[in-house]
Design a protein around this motif. Structure first.
Motif, PDB file in Angstrom:
ATOM      1  N   ARG A 186       0.839  -1.205   0.000  1.00  0.00           N
ATOM      2  CA  ARG A 186       0.000   0.000   0.000  1.00  0.00           C
ATOM      3  C   ARG A 186       0.870   1.249   0.000  1.00  0.00           C
ATOM      4  NH1 ARG A 186      -5.282   1.254   3.815  1.00  0.00           N
ATOM      5  NH2 ARG A 186      -5.632   3.401   3.088  1.00  0.00           N
ATOM      6  N   VAL A 187       0.508   2.203  -0.831  1.00  0.00           N
ATOM      7  CA  VAL A 187       1.258   3.453  -0.970  1.00  0.00           C
ATOM      8  C   VAL A 187       0.617   4.521  -0.083  1.00  0.00           C
ATOM      9  CG1 VAL A 187       1.918   5.287  -2.573  1.00  0.00           C
ATOM     10  CG2 VAL A 187       2.008   2.885  -3.303  1.00  0.00           C
ATOM     11  N   ILE A 188       1.437   5.201   0.690  1.00  0.00           N
ATOM     12  CA  ILE A 188       0.963   6.278   1.552  1.00  0.00           C
ATOM     13  C   ILE A 188       0.561   7.472   0.683  1.00  0.00           C
ATOM     14  CG2 ILE A 188       1.618   7.864   3.396  1.00  0.00           C
ATOM     15  CD1 ILE A 188       3.729   5.723   4.200  1.00  0.00           C
ATOM     16  N   ARG A 189      -0.558   8.106   1.036  1.00  0.00           N
ATOM     17  CA  ARG A 189      -1.070   9.226   0.253  1.00  0.00           C
ATOM     18  C   ARG A 189      -1.200  10.492   1.096  1.00  0.00           C
ATOM     19  NH1 ARG A 189      -2.432   7.085  -4.464  1.00  0.00           N
ATOM     20  NH2 ARG A 189      -3.085   4.896  -4.579  1.00  0.00           N
ATOM     21  N   GLU A 190      -1.171  11.625   0.409  1.00  0.00           N
ATOM     22  CA  GLU A 190      -1.402  12.909   1.059  1.00  0.00           C
ATOM     23  C   GLU A 190      -2.727  12.872   1.820  1.00  0.00           C
ATOM     24  OE1 GLU A 190      -0.446  17.224   1.452  1.00  0.00           O
ATOM     25  OE2 GLU A 190       0.716  15.568   0.614  1.00  0.00           O
ATOM     26  N   GLY A 191      -2.691  13.354   3.074  1.00  0.00           N
ATOM     27  CA  GLY A 191      -3.912  13.409   3.863  1.00  0.00           C
ATOM     28  C   GLY A 191      -4.177  12.184   4.708  1.00  0.00           C
ATOM     29  N   ASP A 192      -3.334  11.157   4.597  1.00  0.00           N
ATOM     30  CA  ASP A 192      -3.523   9.947   5.400  1.00  0.00           C
ATOM     31  C   ASP A 192      -3.157  10.195   6.865  1.00  0.00           C
ATOM     32  OD1 ASP A 192      -4.390   8.255   3.370  1.00  0.00           O
ATOM     33  OD2 ASP A 192      -2.408   7.382   2.988  1.00  0.00           O
ATOM     34  N   GLY A 240       1.390  14.989   5.115  1.00  0.00           N
ATOM     35  CA  GLY A 240       1.096  16.196   4.342  1.00  0.00           C
ATOM     36  C   GLY A 240      -0.022  17.000   4.972  1.00  0.00           C
ATOM     37  N   GLN A 241      -0.886  17.544   4.134  1.00  0.00           N
ATOM     38  CA  GLN A 241      -2.022  18.341   4.596  1.00  0.00           C
ATOM     39  C   GLN A 241      -3.206  17.417   4.871  1.00  0.00           C
ATOM     40  OE1 GLN A 241      -2.002  21.751   5.163  1.00  0.00           O
ATOM     41  NE2 GLN A 241       0.199  21.493   4.812  1.00  0.00           N
ATOM     42  N   VAL A 242      -3.656  17.408   6.127  1.00  0.00           N
ATOM     43  CA  VAL A 242      -4.818  16.589   6.469  1.00  0.00           C
ATOM     44  C   VAL A 242      -5.999  17.509   6.767  1.00  0.00           C
ATOM     45  CG1 VAL A 242      -3.330  14.793   7.418  1.00  0.00           C
ATOM     46  CG2 VAL A 242      -4.329  16.489   8.956  1.00  0.00           C
ATOM     47  N   SER A 243      -7.177  16.945   6.767  1.00  0.00           N
ATOM     48  CA  SER A 243      -8.379  17.737   7.017  1.00  0.00           C
ATOM     49  C   SER A 243      -8.379  18.260   8.452  1.00  0.00           C
ATOM     50  CB  SER A 243      -9.621  16.870   6.800  1.00  0.00           C
ATOM     51  OG  SER A 243      -9.697  15.863   7.804  1.00  0.00           O
ATOM     52  N   PRO A 244      -9.063  19.368   8.708  1.00  0.00           N
ATOM     53  CA  PRO A 244      -9.145  19.887  10.079  1.00  0.00           C
ATOM     54  C   PRO A 244      -9.718  18.858  11.057  1.00  0.00           C
ATOM     55  CG  PRO A 244      -9.935  21.534   8.520  1.00  0.00           C
ATOM     56  CD  PRO A 244      -9.726  20.274   7.738  1.00  0.00           C
TER      57      PRO A 244
END
Length: 270
Positions: A94-100, A124-128
């Motif tokens: 599994r590849v790690i993705r932005e926002g994980d 990276g940038q995750v949701s509030p």
């Protein structure tokens, strides 16, 4: 499950033994720093696991997760769980993705003594909403450390942990708990992050020499979980994200010694 463990008294450690556990704790902390540095979009979870395995091998440490008994022996030296996966995720392609939200848990034995810790990494940038979940999860663990320095009974600490999570609108996972730790990874007692009738019935005292792996799991939604068909990966039933953090903590005369901290950390008695 709790009933099977609580009747047995925990094995208290001497200051010398706690010092030896700190050496294992330093290595676990180093491994998690390595994981944090690698937790970037595009990296496969197996690559992080392989790096930790190489680090432990280079220091002559025994990884405690690999081969851990189960219906299928656990195949890796780390548990890597993403987003709705709570704990015990198996590293793979599994590849790690932005926002994980990446939860990484590992443990080792060094010179006969064990340490166990976990972090949640925001990639990276995750949701509030995810950021607030991580902040509350970390606050729950910090609350445990502070309250351990003040209280006499674990139920008092667990009650504070549960209130912090629930007052933020989140839920505490009740199917999985922390544990005593020492010469082996899982010792008595079991260490819930919540209070129920069973805990109150079989509460335990926070005595000098007690060493606990405290590991709150906080869900954004409901606390219910399921196990995937790989027999290990625990997921939230509602599919919403979860956070998992952990430290190995020793009760000493001076206070609570965080054995898996990056730097020497003692929370004085108050």
């Amino acid at each position: 499950m709790l009933r099977a463990f609580f009747p047995h008294k925990p094995e208290l450690k001497s200051p010398r033994e706690i010092g030896l556990m700190r050496e294992a704790g330093k290595l676990v902390a180093e491994a998690l720093r390595l994981c944090r540095s690698m937790a970037k979009p595009g990296v496969k979870t197996i690559e992080i696991d392989q790096a930790v395995e190489a680090l432990f091998a280079s220091r002559g440490a025994l990884p405690l997760f690999k081969g851990y008994p189960g219906r299928v022996p656990f195949p890796a030296v780390t548990c890597i769980s993403i987003n709705e996966q709570v704990v015990h995720g198996i590293p793979g392609q599994r590849v790690i993705r932005e926002g994980d939200l990446l939860k990484i848990d590992t443990a080792c034995k060094l010179n006969g003594w064990c340490a166990d810790a976990a972090i949640t990494v925001m990639v990276g940038q995750v949701s509030p909403e995810k950021r607030r979940l991580v902040e509350v999860g970390e606050l729950v663990l910090k609350t445990a450390m502070i309250e351990m320095a003040r209280r006499k009974w674990w139920s008092e600490v667990a009650g504070h942990m549960q209130r912090v999570a629930e007052s933020a609108g989140f839920s505490v996972v009740t199917q999985y708990v922390g544990h005593g730790i020492g010469r082996v990874m899982h010792e008595n007692p079991q260490v819930p992050n919540f209070v129920n009738r069973e805990l109150r019935k079989h509460d335990f005292k926070l005595e000098e020499g007690l060493v606990l792996a405290v590991e709150p799991m906080v869900n954004m939604g409901r606390g219910d979980t399921d196990v995937l068909r790989d027999h290990w990966t625990v997921v939230t039933r509602d599919g919403l994200p979860s956070v998992h953090v952990e430290h190995t903590l020793a009760v000493t005369r001076e206070g609570i010694y965080v054995l898996t901290a990056d730097e020497e950390t003692l929370i004085p008695r108050s």
